[in-house]
Design a protein around this motif. Sequence first.
Motif, PDB file in Angstrom:
ATOM      1  N   THR A 129       0.866  -1.179   0.000  1.00  0.00           N
ATOM      2  CA  THR A 129       0.000   0.000   0.000  1.00  0.00           C
ATOM      3  C   THR A 129       0.900   1.225   0.000  1.00  0.00           C
ATOM      4  O   THR A 129       1.860   1.279   0.779  1.00  0.00           O
ATOM      5  CB  THR A 129      -0.909   0.013   1.247  1.00  0.00           C
ATOM      6  OG1 THR A 129      -1.684  -1.182   1.262  1.00  0.00           O
ATOM      7  CG2 THR A 129      -1.828   1.210   1.251  1.00  0.00           C
ATOM      8  N   SER A 178       0.759   5.464   0.300  1.00  0.00           N
ATOM      9  CA  SER A 178      -0.034   6.654   0.623  1.00  0.00           C
ATOM     10  C   SER A 178       0.851   7.869   0.396  1.00  0.00           C
ATOM     11  O   SER A 178       1.841   8.062   1.113  1.00  0.00           O
ATOM     12  CB  SER A 178      -0.507   6.625   2.075  1.00  0.00           C
ATOM     13  OG  SER A 178      -1.392   5.548   2.283  1.00  0.00           O
ATOM     14  N   THR A 208       1.866  11.564   0.701  1.00  0.00           N
ATOM     15  CA  THR A 208       1.585  12.663   1.624  1.00  0.00           C
ATOM     16  C   THR A 208       1.929  14.023   1.031  1.00  0.00           C
ATOM     17  O   THR A 208       1.415  15.037   1.489  1.00  0.00           O
ATOM     18  CB  THR A 208       2.345  12.464   2.948  1.00  0.00           C
ATOM     19  OG1 THR A 208       3.754  12.400   2.680  1.00  0.00           O
ATOM     20  CG2 THR A 208       1.893  11.179   3.645  1.00  0.00           C
ATOM     21  N   THR A 236      -4.213   7.008  -1.816  1.00  0.00           N
ATOM     22  CA  THR A 236      -3.586   5.752  -1.412  1.00  0.00           C
ATOM     23  C   THR A 236      -3.900   4.710  -2.459  1.00  0.00           C
ATOM     24  O   THR A 236      -5.019   4.641  -2.971  1.00  0.00           O
ATOM     25  CB  THR A 236      -4.125   5.297  -0.033  1.00  0.00           C
ATOM     26  OG1 THR A 236      -3.804   6.300   0.941  1.00  0.00           O
ATOM     27  CG2 THR A 236      -3.520   3.977   0.397  1.00  0.00           C
TER      28      THR A 236
END
Length: 194
Positions: free
Chosen positions: A135, A137, A139, A159
């Motif tokens: 996964t 994600s 930012t 994500t």
Amino acid sequence: MPEAEAALRTLAHNVRAARTRAGLSLDELGRRAKVSKGALVGLEKAQGNPNFATLIRLADTLGVSVSALLEGPAEGRVRVVSADAVMPLWAGKRGSQARLMLTTSGAAPVEIWRWVLEPDEEYPSHPHQAGVVETVSVTAGRMTLTVDGTEHPVEAGQTATFDGDAPHTYRGAGTETCHLIMTVHIPLAPGSTS
């Protein structure tokens, strides 16, 4: 370089212990992980400097997380890790980095990574063992995630997740540095019930 020597000794001990638990000879581990027997002998003697791809192949073959090969014994119930205290396991020519922050304990551990991708710099990853799920994600900034030849743009606040048993590449996109948190979910260890 006492820290580097200590880290190499820990890696040597952990590889040897995981190989013994798996019941693999040096020859068989080398064949399965596509690492020469000589490199494995050196590694188990705390000699040499294995690259990131070699560590991933060894971890996948042994059915453990990368950090299980790198970390010493747990120090307590709560671990707080600062990014500047962790050496990058990969560094690109333009300043990109990947740092393995920590791995959760248990039969199906999760690795937590901090990545910095500079524009147009990429890291191609070989396929992991079946059952590994990643996964990412983002930012800050943007990246292009390529899985099995198909590109997927991922921007700040988004994500993406995918099965890690396909070839995949992370590439910085746009004009700004991309920051992301990646988790790698390792499947249950053989013989585990929960």
